[in-house]
Design a protein around this motif. Structure first.
Motif, PDB file in Angstrom:
ATOM      1  N   TYR A 136       0.834  -1.208   0.000  1.00  0.00           N
ATOM      2  CA  TYR A 136       0.000   0.000   0.000  1.00  0.00           C
ATOM      3  C   TYR A 136       0.871   1.261   0.000  1.00  0.00           C
ATOM      4  N   GLY A 137       1.877   1.290   0.878  1.00  0.00           N
ATOM      5  CA  GLY A 137       2.740   2.462   0.941  1.00  0.00           C
ATOM      6  C   GLY A 137       3.454   2.714  -0.371  1.00  0.00           C
ATOM      7  N   SER A 138       3.933   1.643  -1.010  1.00  0.00           N
ATOM      8  CA  SER A 138       4.643   1.800  -2.281  1.00  0.00           C
ATOM      9  C   SER A 138       3.709   2.274  -3.387  1.00  0.00           C
ATOM     10  N   LEU A 139       2.506   1.713  -3.459  1.00  0.00           N
ATOM     11  CA  LEU A 139       1.559   2.131  -4.492  1.00  0.00           C
ATOM     12  C   LEU A 139       1.108   3.582  -4.281  1.00  0.00           C
ATOM     13  N   ALA A 140       0.922   3.966  -3.008  1.00  0.00           N
ATOM     14  CA  ALA A 140       0.560   5.357  -2.717  1.00  0.00           C
ATOM     15  C   ALA A 140       1.676   6.303  -3.168  1.00  0.00           C
ATOM     16  N   CYS A 141       2.925   5.910  -2.950  1.00  0.00           N
ATOM     17  CA  CYS A 141       4.055   6.742  -3.377  1.00  0.00           C
ATOM     18  C   CYS A 141       4.136   6.827  -4.895  1.00  0.00           C
ATOM     19  N   LEU A 142       3.897   5.708  -5.573  1.00  0.00           N
ATOM     20  CA  LEU A 142       3.892   5.732  -7.037  1.00  0.00           C
ATOM     21  C   LEU A 142       2.805   6.662  -7.564  1.00  0.00           C
ATOM     22  N   ALA A 143       1.627   6.641  -6.911  1.00  0.00           N
ATOM     23  CA  ALA A 143       0.543   7.530  -7.340  1.00  0.00           C
ATOM     24  C   ALA A 143       0.916   8.992  -7.129  1.00  0.00           C
ATOM     25  N   LEU A 144       1.558   9.299  -6.012  1.00  0.00           N
ATOM     26  CA  LEU A 144       1.957  10.682  -5.730  1.00  0.00           C
ATOM     27  C   LEU A 144       3.073  11.143  -6.662  1.00  0.00           C
ATOM     28  N   ALA A 145       3.940  10.210  -7.078  1.00  0.00           N
ATOM     29  CA  ALA A 145       5.072  10.572  -7.936  1.00  0.00           C
ATOM     30  C   ALA A 145       4.669  10.735  -9.394  1.00  0.00           C
ATOM     31  N   ARG A 146       3.473  10.271  -9.771  1.00  0.00           N
ATOM     32  CA  ARG A 146       3.035  10.324 -11.157  1.00  0.00           C
ATOM     33  C   ARG A 146       2.818  11.770 -11.603  1.00  0.00           C
ATOM     34  N   PRO A 147       3.273  12.152 -12.787  1.00  0.00           N
ATOM     35  CA  PRO A 147       3.047  13.517 -13.285  1.00  0.00           C
ATOM     36  C   PRO A 147       1.560  13.864 -13.316  1.00  0.00           C
ATOM     37  N   GLY A 148       1.255  15.073 -12.862  1.00  0.00           N
ATOM     38  CA  GLY A 148      -0.116  15.538 -12.854  1.00  0.00           C
ATOM     39  C   GLY A 148      -0.895  15.210 -11.601  1.00  0.00           C
ATOM     40  N   SER A 149      -0.278  14.493 -10.659  1.00  0.00           N
ATOM     41  CA  SER A 149      -1.010  14.082  -9.462  1.00  0.00           C
ATOM     42  C   SER A 149      -0.964  15.121  -8.350  1.00  0.00           C
ATOM     43  N   LYS A 150      -0.165  16.175  -8.528  1.00  0.00           N
ATOM     44  CA  LYS A 150      -0.008  17.206  -7.500  1.00  0.00           C
ATOM     45  C   LYS A 150       0.440  16.587  -6.168  1.00  0.00           C
ATOM     46  N   GLY A 151       1.344  15.629  -6.249  1.00  0.00           N
ATOM     47  CA  GLY A 151       1.826  14.946  -5.058  1.00  0.00           C
ATOM     48  C   GLY A 151       2.818  15.787  -4.282  1.00  0.00           C
ATOM     49  N   ASP A 152       2.664  15.811  -2.963  1.00  0.00           N
ATOM     50  CA  ASP A 152       3.576  16.529  -2.086  1.00  0.00           C
ATOM     51  C   ASP A 152       4.742  15.618  -1.730  1.00  0.00           C
ATOM     52  N   LEU A 153       5.967  16.137  -1.862  1.00  0.00           N
ATOM     53  CA  LEU A 153       7.147  15.309  -1.642  1.00  0.00           C
ATOM     54  C   LEU A 153       7.255  14.841  -0.188  1.00  0.00           C
ATOM     55  N   LYS A 154       6.867  15.705   0.755  1.00  0.00           N
ATOM     56  CA  LYS A 154       6.875  15.287   2.163  1.00  0.00           C
ATOM     57  C   LYS A 154       5.847  14.179   2.404  1.00  0.00           C
ATOM     58  N   ARG A 155       4.694  14.306   1.766  1.00  0.00           N
ATOM     59  CA  ARG A 155       3.661  13.288   1.916  1.00  0.00           C
ATOM     60  C   ARG A 155       4.126  11.956   1.329  1.00  0.00           C
ATOM     61  N   LEU A 156       4.847  12.037   0.228  1.00  0.00           N
ATOM     62  CA  LEU A 156       5.375  10.815  -0.387  1.00  0.00           C
ATOM     63  C   LEU A 156       6.350  10.105   0.546  1.00  0.00           C
ATOM     64  N   ILE A 157       7.252  10.859   1.166  1.00  0.00           N
ATOM     65  CA  ILE A 157       8.207  10.245   2.094  1.00  0.00           C
ATOM     66  C   ILE A 157       7.473   9.665   3.302  1.00  0.00           C
ATOM     67  N   ALA A 158       6.381  10.313   3.723  1.00  0.00           N
ATOM     68  CA  ALA A 158       5.588   9.783   4.831  1.00  0.00           C
ATOM     69  C   ALA A 158       4.979   8.433   4.464  1.00  0.00           C
ATOM     70  N   TYR A 159       4.422   8.323   3.267  1.00  0.00           N
ATOM     71  CA  TYR A 159       3.867   7.041   2.834  1.00  0.00           C
ATOM     72  C   TYR A 159       4.960   5.992   2.685  1.00  0.00           C
ATOM     73  N   SER A 160       6.146   6.419   2.315  1.00  0.00           N
ATOM     74  CA  SER A 160       7.251   5.451   2.223  1.00  0.00           C
ATOM     75  C   SER A 160       7.564   4.861   3.595  1.00  0.00           C
ATOM     76  N   SER A 161       7.352   5.645   4.661  1.00  0.00           N
ATOM     77  CA  SER A 161       7.579   5.137   6.015  1.00  0.00           C
ATOM     78  C   SER A 161       6.612   4.013   6.354  1.00  0.00           C
ATOM     79  N   VAL A 162       5.371   4.106   5.847  1.00  0.00           N
ATOM     80  CA  VAL A 162       4.410   3.028   6.077  1.00  0.00           C
ATOM     81  C   VAL A 162       4.951   1.728   5.498  1.00  0.00           C
ATOM     82  N   GLY A 163       5.530   1.806   4.298  1.00  0.00           N
ATOM     83  CA  GLY A 163       6.108   0.622   3.681  1.00  0.00           C
ATOM     84  C   GLY A 163       7.329   0.113   4.416  1.00  0.00           C
ATOM     85  N   HIS A 164       8.227   1.010   4.784  1.00  0.00           N
ATOM     86  CA  HIS A 164       9.458   0.591   5.469  1.00  0.00           C
ATOM     87  C   HIS A 164       9.156  -0.008   6.838  1.00  0.00           C
TER      88      HIS A 164
END
Length: 517
Positions: A297-325
């Motif tokens: 889940y954490g990895s897929l959420a990060c992939l969605a945030l990293a996708r162009p046009g998703s308006k993903g916040d970089l801090k939010r992406l690192i937070a979701y990466s913590s869920v995976g780690h």
């Protein structure tokens, strides 16, 4: 040694009280604000130095033995004791906490978050440090709960008063989730203490659950595990984390990811594994299932945030990466094997170093560009950190490849050992189920590499700076001072994992077999 451990826990509280007092005229420097920030650096530096001295004086030949112990009766009616000690499991976490808090204080001296008076900021930072250090050093269930709860208020105010957009809602969500989990956890801790006749964690671990019926252990693991899982955070109890990280100031995110999340997984290892092994064995397959669900889940959420046009916040992406780690950490614990638990403890430290560095770097990028929105940073040609701020770009790329588990860096060993533990789980656990979890976790490592490489490509690469665009500053001197220890330790732990595993393995072996001496 006893005095040092008491100083390490009590020193930040004394420092917090002193931070609220007026600065002596000779120590004010340019302003009272500068004086109190300097005070924060001094106190956290002394605590770090004391922790290093404690580590140097630690008997490394007997890391499974509790050392620097203090045992004083506190509440006789309930047999609650001020029982402190440190072994090979808790010592690395004490060092990590002291280091990250010092680096945050140093960083804040030069880059104070926008908000109210620095006096309150420094005082809250020191109270947070005291509560976290106490959580890793106390050996009484009641004291553990009190220390566990102590960190809530300072972190709430750090987010609510010095955070960014949406800070109040994020702070309330953090407190409410953790408080609700803690209420359930308290019931489980009281159940163990009252049924066993003691709250002493060493005595309970040595008994290895023999004084508790299986039904009591199952109820206790369910109650305590829920509280710990919220703090970890385990999917699906993680939803407070992205909001808290996105809104928190840089140092708040560093401490939240680098230290506070470790309190949950530490509780699983220190309390549930040795004290309620039968209950853990009942819930281990479910814990592992939630762990690998969190990894994916954490990895897929990060992939969605990293996708162009998703308006993903970089801090939010690192937070979701913590869920995976942290999913890898929980998977290692769920195997109930020395290999898996050692991997979990190693991954804990590695995550603290690497994700702490990532949040420092993302904070620096946000300061320079005024945003952490990935689409804005990418723009037409990308933020192009390699060309415009090469040292900052190189550090971000280094932290990203460390986070994805590149061999030779700290992120590799914990995840590998957790997967090895799943390959051959403890007796009584379903090997086919854990082999499935291992395969899913392996897929998670590929997804992690995918989203982190996308982030590096979008933020670090791009064309030259357009004419007329203002230049951005590369890494500053104070940033080098705050980040270099994290880089060095990430490399050291990756190249020489025996430094950490030599501490944790004997303690883990004995803890699983029947507690610490």
């Amino acid at each position: 040694m006893q005095f040092l451990l008491a100083l390490i826990i009590g020193g930040p509280l004394v420092g917090a009280a002193a931070a609220l007092l007026p600065a002596p005229p000779g120590l004010k420097g340019k302003s009272p604000e500068q004086a109190v920030l300097r005070h924060g650096v001094l106190v956290t530096g002394v605590i770090l130095l004391a922790t290093i001295v404690l580590a140097l004086g630690f008997d490394h030949d007997h890391p499974s033995t509790m050392q620097a112990t203090t045992d004083i009766s506190w509440i006789k009616a309930l047999d609650v004791r001020i029982h402190l000690g440190v072994d090979g499991i808790s010592l690395p976490l004490l060092l990590l906490t002291a280091l990250l808090t010092f680096l945050c204080a140093l960083y804040s001296y030069f880059k104070m978050p926008v908000g109210p008076s620095p006096k309150a900021f420094v005082a809250l930072l020191l109270v947070l440090e005291a509560g976290t250090l106490a959580s890793f050093a106390v050996l009484d269930l009641v004291l553990f709960f009190l220390a566990f709860e102590t960190v809530l208020i300072p972190m709430y105010f750090l987010i609510a008063r010095w955070g960014g957009e949406g800070r109040r809602a994020a702070a309330w969500k953090f407190v409410l989730y953790t408080l609700l989990g803690s209420v359930v956890m308290l019931l489980g801790l009281l159940l163990i203490g009252l049924k066993a006749g003691t709250f002493d964690m060493v005595a309970l671990a040595s008994d290895n659950g023999r004084g508790l019926t299986t039904s009591v252990q199952v109820i206790a693991v369910l109650a305590i595990g829920l509280g710990l899982a919220v703090k970890t955070p385990m999917w699906p109890l993680h939803s407070w984390l992205p909001d808290a990280h996105t809104a928190a100031p840089t140092v708040g995110s560093v401490l939240l990811a680098g230290v506070l999340l470790k309190m949950g997984t530490y509780g699983f290892v220190r309390i549930l594994l040795p004290i309620a092994p039968d209950g853990m064995r009942t819930f281990a397959p479910y814990l592992a299932a939630f762990a690998v669900a969190g990894i994916i889940y954490g990895s897929l959420a990060c992939l969605a945030l990293a996708r162009p046009g998703s308006k993903g916040d970089l801090k939010r992406l690192i937070a979701y990466s913590s869920v995976g780690h942290m999913g890898f950490v929980l998977l290692g614990i769920a195997t109930m094997t020395p290999t898996g638990v050692n991997g979990a403890l190693f991954a804990n430290i590695a995550h603290g170093l690497i994700t702490g560095l990532l949040f420092f770097l993302v904070g620096a990028v946000k300061d320079r560009y005024g945003t952490a929105d990935l689409d804005t940073l990418a723009g037409a040609t990308g933020a192009a950190l390699y060309g415009r701020a090469p040292r900052l770009g190189a550090l971000l790329a280094f932290a990203a490849v460390a986070s994805l588990g590149l061999p030779g860096l700290a992120g590799f060993w914990g995840e590998m050992l957790a997967l090895f533990g799943a390959f051959d789980p403890a007796a009584g656990l379903s090997r086919p189920a854990f082999l499935t979890y291992m395969a899913i976790g392996g897929l998670g490592t590929l997804l992690t590499a995918a989203y982190l490489l996308v982030v590096v490509r979008r933020v670090c690469m791009g064309g030259p700076r357009p004419a007329g665009e203002a230049a951005i500053a590369d890494v500053q001197g104070y940033e080098i001072a705050a980040w270099t220890p994290l880089v060095a330790l990430t490399v050291l732990a990756g190249l020489w994992p025996a430094v950490l595993l030599g501490l944790t393995d004997p303690a883990v072996q004995q803890l699983i077999a029947g507690g610490a001496k």
